[in-house]
Design a protein around this motif. Sequence first.
Motif, PDB file in Angstrom:
ATOM      1  N   PRO A   1      -1.989  11.400 -49.302  1.00 21.50           N
ATOM      2  CA  PRO A   1      -1.295  11.730 -51.316  1.00 21.50           C
ATOM      3  C   PRO A   1      -0.116  10.217 -50.839  1.00 21.50           C
ATOM      4  O   PRO A   1       0.714  10.045 -50.322  1.00 21.50           O
ATOM      5  N   VAL A   2      -0.199  10.358 -52.606  1.00 22.85           N
ATOM      6  CA  VAL A   2       0.901   8.204 -52.861  1.00 22.85           C
ATOM      7  C   VAL A   2       1.722   8.614 -54.000  1.00 22.85           C
ATOM      8  O   VAL A   2       0.879   9.317 -54.890  1.00 22.85           O
ATOM      9  N   VAL A   3       2.756   8.633 -53.622  1.00 23.50           N
ATOM     10  CA  VAL A   3       3.729   8.495 -55.363  1.00 23.50           C
ATOM     11  C   VAL A   3       4.633   7.188 -55.936  1.00 23.50           C
ATOM     12  O   VAL A   3       4.702   6.745 -54.629  1.00 23.50           O
ATOM     13  N   THR A   4       3.809   7.172 -57.200  1.00 23.32           N
ATOM     14  CA  THR A   4       4.805   6.138 -57.127  1.00 23.32           C
ATOM     15  C   THR A   4       6.425   6.303 -57.720  1.00 23.32           C
ATOM     16  O   THR A   4       7.264   7.233 -58.231  1.00 23.32           O
ATOM     17  N   ALA A   5       7.316   5.187 -57.708  1.00 20.14           N
ATOM     18  CA  ALA A   5       9.050   5.173 -58.206  1.00 20.14           C
ATOM     19  C   ALA A   5       9.051   5.888 -59.231  1.00 20.14           C
ATOM     20  O   ALA A   5       9.582   6.524 -60.049  1.00 20.14           O
ATOM     21  N   ARG A   6       8.184   5.362 -60.601  1.00 17.94           N
ATOM     22  CA  ARG A   6       8.173   5.206 -61.775  1.00 17.94           C
ATOM     23  C   ARG A   6       7.174   6.466 -62.161  1.00 17.94           C
ATOM     24  O   ARG A   6       8.195   7.062 -63.240  1.00 17.94           O
ATOM     25  N   ARG A   7       6.716   7.551 -61.046  1.00 16.52           N
ATOM     26  CA  ARG A   7       5.966   8.691 -61.544  1.00 16.52           C
ATOM     27  C   ARG A   7       7.411   9.852 -60.883  1.00 16.52           C
ATOM     28  O   ARG A   7       7.745  10.615 -61.991  1.00 16.52           O
ATOM     29  N   ILE A   8       8.442   9.474 -60.409  1.00 20.19           N
ATOM     30  CA  ILE A   8       9.311  10.312 -60.067  1.00 20.19           C
ATOM     31  C   ILE A   8      10.091   9.984 -61.185  1.00 20.19           C
ATOM     32  O   ILE A   8      11.034  11.057 -61.471  1.00 20.19           O
ATOM     33  N   ILE A   9      10.551   8.853 -61.601  1.00 25.25           N
ATOM     34  CA  ILE A   9      11.295   8.738 -62.630  1.00 25.25           C
ATOM     35  C   ILE A   9      11.406   9.706 -64.445  1.00 25.25           C
ATOM     36  O   ILE A   9      11.394   9.769 -64.522  1.00 25.25           O
ATOM     37  N   VAL A  10       9.635   9.562 -64.339  1.00 27.27           N
ATOM     38  CA  VAL A  10       8.787  10.197 -65.062  1.00 27.27           C
ATOM     39  C   VAL A  10       9.055  11.923 -65.401  1.00 27.27           C
ATOM     40  O   VAL A  10       9.468  12.743 -66.482  1.00 27.27           O
TER      41      VAL A  10
ATOM     42  N   GLY B   1       8.520  -1.732 -59.586  1.00 29.95           N
ATOM     43  CA  GLY B   1       7.288  -2.836 -59.553  1.00 29.95           C
ATOM     44  C   GLY B   1       5.720  -2.166 -59.402  1.00 29.95           C
ATOM     45  O   GLY B   1       4.721  -2.903 -60.003  1.00 29.95           O
ATOM     46  N   TYR B   2       5.605  -0.928 -58.853  1.00 29.09           N
ATOM     47  CA  TYR B   2       4.566  -0.901 -58.081  1.00 29.09           C
ATOM     48  C   TYR B   2       3.651   0.408 -59.443  1.00 29.09           C
ATOM     49  O   TYR B   2       4.620   0.847 -59.781  1.00 29.09           O
ATOM     50  N   SER B   3       2.422   0.090 -59.509  1.00 31.10           N
ATOM     51  CA  SER B   3       1.726   0.202 -60.765  1.00 31.10           C
ATOM     52  C   SER B   3       0.982   1.869 -59.862  1.00 31.10           C
ATOM     53  O   SER B   3       0.557   1.808 -59.264  1.00 31.10           O
ATOM     54  N   GLU B   4       0.442   2.411 -61.228  1.00 32.39           N
ATOM     55  CA  GLU B   4      -0.236   3.810 -60.553  1.00 32.39           C
ATOM     56  C   GLU B   4      -1.904   2.952 -60.359  1.00 32.39           C
ATOM     57  O   GLU B   4      -2.088   3.533 -59.254  1.00 32.39           O
ATOM     58  N   GLU B   5      -1.729   1.673 -60.735  1.00 28.66           N
ATOM     59  CA  GLU B   5      -3.096   1.160 -60.321  1.00 28.66           C
ATOM     60  C   GLU B   5      -2.960   0.822 -58.107  1.00 28.66           C
ATOM     61  O   GLU B   5      -3.976   1.103 -58.123  1.00 28.66           O
ATOM     62  N   ASN B   6      -1.840   0.602 -58.728  1.00 25.99           N
ATOM     63  CA  ASN B   6      -1.351  -0.226 -56.827  1.00 25.99           C
ATOM     64  C   ASN B   6      -0.876   1.221 -55.870  1.00 25.99           C
ATOM     65  O   ASN B   6      -2.209   1.355 -55.070  1.00 25.99           O
TER      66      ASN B   6
END
Length: 340
Positions: free
Chosen positions: A227-236, A211-216
């Motif tokens: 440094p911040v990493v999102t679950a979306r980017r890990i999945i990608v 639910g957290y976006s790259e903008e978040n």
Amino acid sequence: MNPYGRVTVADHGHARRIIECHGPRRSKPRIAFATIGQAPRTDVVPDILGMLDGVADYREFGALDGLTAAEIASQTERGSERRLYTRLRDGRHIEADTGFVVGRLTALLQRLDGLGFDLIVLLTTGVFQSFSLRTPLVHGQRAVDTWIDALVVGDCRIGVIYPLAKQAEIDGHGTLIQNAHAVAATGEAARLADAAAQLGAADLILMHSVGYSEENARCMAVATGKPVVTARRIIVGAMRLHLSELGAATGVVPTGLPSVSPGTKELIDCLPPPSVPLTPRERQVLACVMDGEPNKVIARRLGISHRTVEIHRGRVMNKLEAGSPAELIRRALLLGAADG
């Protein structure tokens, strides 16, 4: 300029196909995105596809698709202690009985397994069950767990922020800090800005929900200076590995691989300069290595041979006197924390 010419996009329900309308035609991997709520996930999938630069045909499926409002309400009103937080097609967030959702998700994944997809992607970090499928599966929770395990070493502190389901809205957040020895809750907050203040002791922050976006993430990075990493980017990242393996097996190489993850450049900048400076090409290879890419993917991205990547990688490690990419990441995190 894209050698394959312009593209057009056609929408069919929850399916979206990227069609090459000029230049040579080529097959693309077929991906099924599965969510524990309802499809389409217009808040998540476009962001993920943007990081992949549209290298695949895809369809979206939800475990709660096909249910009436009354049927969904019956599961949200049950007094179960185990509940999953998810999103419906109309944008509402709900909490539903875990057993019911996982049961429908299992049936959905089994059905998708027989539809000829090249990759199935489970877009959630809240499901811990394993699934036995013939089709390669990117399991969101497992991908994030693997990423954490790879970095939680020594005194490296990973700050984790996650949505509070009991708030029934994405703007309720919990935080914790984890290192190799312990996990400690650091509080709850109604706003991301308040959650950021609770993670000042972290070396790196993971936003642990699709639910957290790259903008978040960008806002969190500005607020914390980390440094911040999102679950979306890990999945990608996990998807890219599967797509790379698929390309190697079929001869179809995905184009338009995304740029290095935000945060990687900051990590590299934290490393002490070697006595012998890195060449521009070595720095490119280092960025890809620290972003978790295998040598074959780096070679395709940079347009060089697999052997050349190995040579550059070896030289980088020698110049930096490091034994592995994980050692470099740990070193960068610790030095960055010391500088801060």
